[in-house]
Design a protein around this motif. Sequence first.
Motif, mmCIF file in Angstrom:
data_model
loop_
_atom_site.group_PDB
_atom_site.id
_atom_site.type_symbol
_atom_site.label_atom_id
_atom_site.label_comp_id
_atom_site.label_asym_id
_atom_site.label_seq_id
_atom_site.Cartn_x
_atom_site.Cartn_y
_atom_site.Cartn_z
ATOM 1 N N ALA A 133 -7.368 -4.469 -2.959
ATOM 2 C CA ALA A 133 -5.927 -4.346 -3.193
ATOM 3 C C ALA A 133 -5.239 -5.695 -2.984
ATOM 4 C CB ALA A 133 -5.322 -3.297 -2.267
ATOM 5 N N ARG A 134 -5.662 -6.444 -1.952
ATOM 6 C CA ARG A 134 -5.066 -7.767 -1.713
ATOM 7 C C ARG A 134 -5.363 -8.714 -2.866
ATOM 8 N NH1 ARG A 134 -7.518 -6.911 3.217
ATOM 9 N NH2 ARG A 134 -8.907 -8.678 2.900
ATOM 10 N N ARG A 157 -3.210 -7.732 -5.796
ATOM 11 C CA ARG A 157 -1.838 -8.255 -5.653
ATOM 12 C C ARG A 157 -1.796 -9.747 -5.951
ATOM 13 N NH1 ARG A 157 -1.943 -4.529 -1.370
ATOM 14 N NH2 ARG A 157 -2.386 -6.168 0.165
ATOM 15 N N ARG A 182 -6.449 1.512 -1.071
ATOM 16 C CA ARG A 182 -5.747 1.358 0.209
ATOM 17 C C ARG A 182 -5.077 -0.011 0.197
ATOM 18 N NH1 ARG A 182 -8.267 0.249 4.420
ATOM 19 N NH2 ARG A 182 -10.227 -0.228 3.418
ATOM 20 N N SER A 183 -3.821 -0.073 0.558
ATOM 21 C CA SER A 183 -3.072 -1.329 0.440
ATOM 22 C C SER A 183 -3.656 -2.443 1.297
ATOM 23 C CB SER A 183 -1.601 -1.111 0.772
ATOM 24 O OG SER A 183 -1.462 -0.753 2.127
ATOM 25 N N ARG A 207 -5.755 0.682 -9.976
ATOM 26 C CA ARG A 207 -5.556 0.034 -8.677
ATOM 27 C C ARG A 207 -4.545 0.766 -7.804
ATOM 28 N NH1 ARG A 207 -5.888 -3.545 -12.560
ATOM 29 N NH2 ARG A 207 -3.663 -3.946 -12.717
#
Length: 184
Positions: A152-153, A156, A146-147, A142
């Motif tokens: 990625a969300r 998180r 791209r953040s 991961r």
Amino acid sequence: MTTQNHGVRRLSSAATAGLAFAVGVLAVLVAQQRRFEALRLRVTQALEADDRNARLAEQQRFQTYLLDKALNDPDLAEVLSTINKVDPTKRRQYLFANAIYTNALRAHRAGDVTWDELHGHLRVICQSAIFRDYWDATRHHRASLRSASQEARVGRMVDTLIRDLDESDTEEWWVVGELPPEQG
């Protein structure tokens, strides 16, 4: 002259009425054209969305097919899994953990699961010690996302859920973890 003057006025009134009618017809035609263009655009977008959804469904079926083959053949599981030095049982468990996570993520992408519901599903998935081991073992996967990407969300969100569950002092795991805002 008065008679001629009235004739010109009648002609002028008739011409004005005709012109007004023509302008009205033109306005209706323009409005219809705009509605037609808006409808054509909506139909085009719907067809594109249907095509995209069909491609995504086909890709998911193929991914499931490959996963099924890997789960049933340890030699193929080694190809699909990028996690080194785990026994065949653990590798199959990790592949299955990935399938469960991917299924939840795709359900959200497809619009079948809201952000809030995804959070709830992931909270349940994070109860599994094997899933947590898999999540930790694939952390480096991961790192390249791209953040701002949806994946990625969601990643998180899982990280936060696992941390919150680890830090929680309650046995009521289903209330642990605050829902992060959905972005993008």
